[in-house]
Design a protein around this motif. Structure first.
Motif, PDB file in Angstrom:
ATOM      1  N   ASP A   1       0.804  -1.084   0.064  1.00  0.00           N
ATOM      2  CA  ASP A   1       0.033   0.022  -0.080  1.00  0.00           C
ATOM      3  C   ASP A   1       0.792   1.283   0.023  1.00  0.00           C
TER       4      ASP A   1
ATOM      5  N   THR B   1      -2.325  -3.677  -6.572  1.00  0.00           N
ATOM      6  CA  THR B   1      -3.149  -2.987  -5.547  1.00  0.00           C
ATOM      7  C   THR B   1      -3.238  -1.371  -6.059  1.00  0.00           C
TER       8      THR B   1
ATOM      9  N   SER C   1      -9.649  -9.628 -10.831  1.00  0.00           N
ATOM     10  CA  SER C   1     -10.811  -9.404 -11.429  1.00  0.00           C
ATOM     11  C   SER C   1     -10.511  -8.702 -12.821  1.00  0.00           C
TER      12      SER C   1
ATOM     13  N   GLN D   1      -9.659  -5.153 -12.528  1.00  0.00           N
ATOM     14  CA  GLN D   1      -8.462  -4.916 -12.110  1.00  0.00           C
ATOM     15  C   GLN D   1      -7.366  -5.148 -13.250  1.00  0.00           C
TER      16      GLN D   1
ATOM     17  N   ASP E   1     -17.713  -8.992  -6.611  1.00  0.00           N
ATOM     18  CA  ASP E   1     -16.788  -7.790  -6.385  1.00  0.00           C
ATOM     19  C   ASP E   1     -16.314  -8.102  -5.072  1.00  0.00           C
ATOM     20  N   GLU E   2     -17.196  -8.485  -4.127  1.00  0.00           N
ATOM     21  CA  GLU E   2     -16.791  -8.822  -2.821  1.00  0.00           C
ATOM     22  C   GLU E   2     -15.654  -9.875  -2.643  1.00  0.00           C
TER      23      GLU E   2
ATOM     24  N   THR F   1     -12.468  -8.409  -3.925  1.00  0.00           N
ATOM     25  CA  THR F   1     -11.770  -7.638  -2.763  1.00  0.00           C
ATOM     26  C   THR F   1     -11.242  -8.619  -1.772  1.00  0.00           C
TER      27      THR F   1
ATOM     28  N   GLU G   1      -7.992 -10.313  -3.063  1.00  0.00           N
ATOM     29  CA  GLU G   1      -6.676  -9.342  -3.131  1.00  0.00           C
ATOM     30  C   GLU G   1      -6.033  -9.150  -1.902  1.00  0.00           C
ATOM     31  N   LYS G   2      -6.826  -8.912  -0.535  1.00  0.00           N
ATOM     32  CA  LYS G   2      -6.564  -8.719   0.668  1.00  0.00           C
ATOM     33  C   LYS G   2      -5.925  -9.990   1.231  1.00  0.00           C
TER      34      LYS G   2
END
Length: 369
Positions: free
Chosen positions: A118, A146, A170, A173, A333-334, A337, A340-341
């Motif tokens: 990040d 990211t 995705s 992405q 979408d969830e 996300t 990725e995390k």
């Protein structure tokens, strides 16, 4: 040594076979070179988990560890020395492939510290440092896709440094990644770099998507095991659009720029109910890369089959699959996300384990002071 017919056929179909593994033992034993000859391997990818496994399980690092510690007992510096040395040596093993493919293959990837996922400027700085530390033209620096990684990709490409973009889950992405690469090429052109020497791959993760989506489906759903392939195939549709020379990329292509190849990652099958070559046979199309764990490579060598181009021409069916998943209540979408995390968290955990392993081994070596 005879070349395996199945993997040779995959290569002839336009899929570059890369190995998702690296260790000092692979290098010193000659096994990496043997796999190149027998299994059509033309590239290598690494990540923090691969290095953690290599350094914790192998005695092959004893002399290198002692030498690194004698120079600097700081654990981060020692880890940097050990990992860049492995990547440098692997680059040397693959140097002829790099030359014979005009830089397209013969590649070895090295990831920036995942704790920087990040942090844009810190990622850029470390990418520059890693490129200099390896000091080989065929290294690729891995940067995660990211929110902070995207501008870093643009800046690093703009400096003429080759990038493997990792942790893409995705289609949206991936589109941002492709656009970040083109932005970087435009910066590189302004800076006077030879665009023909800049290469990049975009690593789309496959099996992790199926694992998460399947956990949200009923046990008898016909959509189980369908999300990963459908999603990856739709990334190819975006690739064909973004890198069409009639669009924005055309002006760059006229100056020698190369498209950013799609790389299929996370291709080891995690559900034993699925064929162990699912993410190889199902993702065959020219101009792509498939980086495989050795077990997957062995499986395809033994019983893999080619069914023609299984990617291009499948867009309508792939869109229908993702719509059907949404209709069954899967919030994609969830999922994207979350993945990725989880991906960043897993790499950070592996990096922390690696630092812990090396710290313990440093403590076993008497101080020279």
């Amino acid at each position: 040594m005879m070349t395996n017919a199945n993997l040779a056929a995959l290569s002839a179909a336009g899929v570059s076979v890369w190995l998702d593994d690296l260790s000092r033992q692979l290098l010193t034993s000659g096994e990496l070179a043997a796999r190149m000859s027998a299994l059509s391997v033309v590239g290598v990818t690494t990540n923090p988990a691969i290095f953690q496994s290599a350094l914790s399980d192998s005695s092959a690092y004893e002399s290198a560890l002692t030498a690194a510690v004698s120079a600097d007992r700081d654990v981060d510096a020692v880890v940097r020395e050990l990992t860049t040395a492995d990547v440098r040596d692997a680059c040397d093993v693959l140097a002829d492939t790099y030359a014979s493919t005009d830089g397209v293959d013969g590649r070895v990837s090295l990831e920036v510290d995942p704790r920087l996922a990040d942090k844009t400027e810190e990622t850029v700085s470390q990418a520059v440092e890693l490129r200099a530390a390896v000091d080989r033209p065929n290294v690729m620096i891995k940067i995660p896709a990211t929110a902070a990684g995207l501008p870093a990709i643009t800046e690093v490409i703009g400096k003429g440094i080759d990038v493997n973009v990792t942790l893409i889950f995705s289609v949206d992405q991936y589109r941002k990644v492709a656009e970040a690469y083109i932005d970087g090429l435009e910066r590189a052109a302004e800076a006077g770099h030879d665009l023909s020497t800049i290469h990049s791959v975009a690593s789309v993760f496959v099996s992790r998507l199926d694992t998460e989506v399947d956990s949200r489906l009923s046990g008898d759903s016909e959509l189980r095991g369908q999300a990963g392939l459908a999603n990856a195939r739709l990334c190819q549709e975006v690739y064909d659009e973004v890198f069409d020379t009639s669009g924005r990329f055309g002006a760059l292509a006229d100056r020698g720029a190369r498209p950013q190849r799609l790389l299929w990652a996370s291709t080891g099958v995690k559900d034993p109910a699925y064929p162990d070559t699912l993410y190889v046979t199902g993702l065959v199309t020219h101009g792509t890369v498939n980086t495989m764990p050795f077990a997957t490579m062995e499986a395809f060598a033994d019983h893999g089959v080619l069914e023609g181009d299984t990617v291009r021409g499948s867009a309508a069916a792939s869109h229908a699959t993702l719509e059907a998943l949404r209709a069954e209540g899967v919030d994609l979408d969830e999922v994207f996300t979350l993945l990725e995390k989880q991906g960043v968290d897993k790499f950070v955990a592996a990096w922390d384990d690696l630092l812990g392993t090396v710290t313990a081994r440093i403590d076993e070596i008497p101080s020279s002071s």
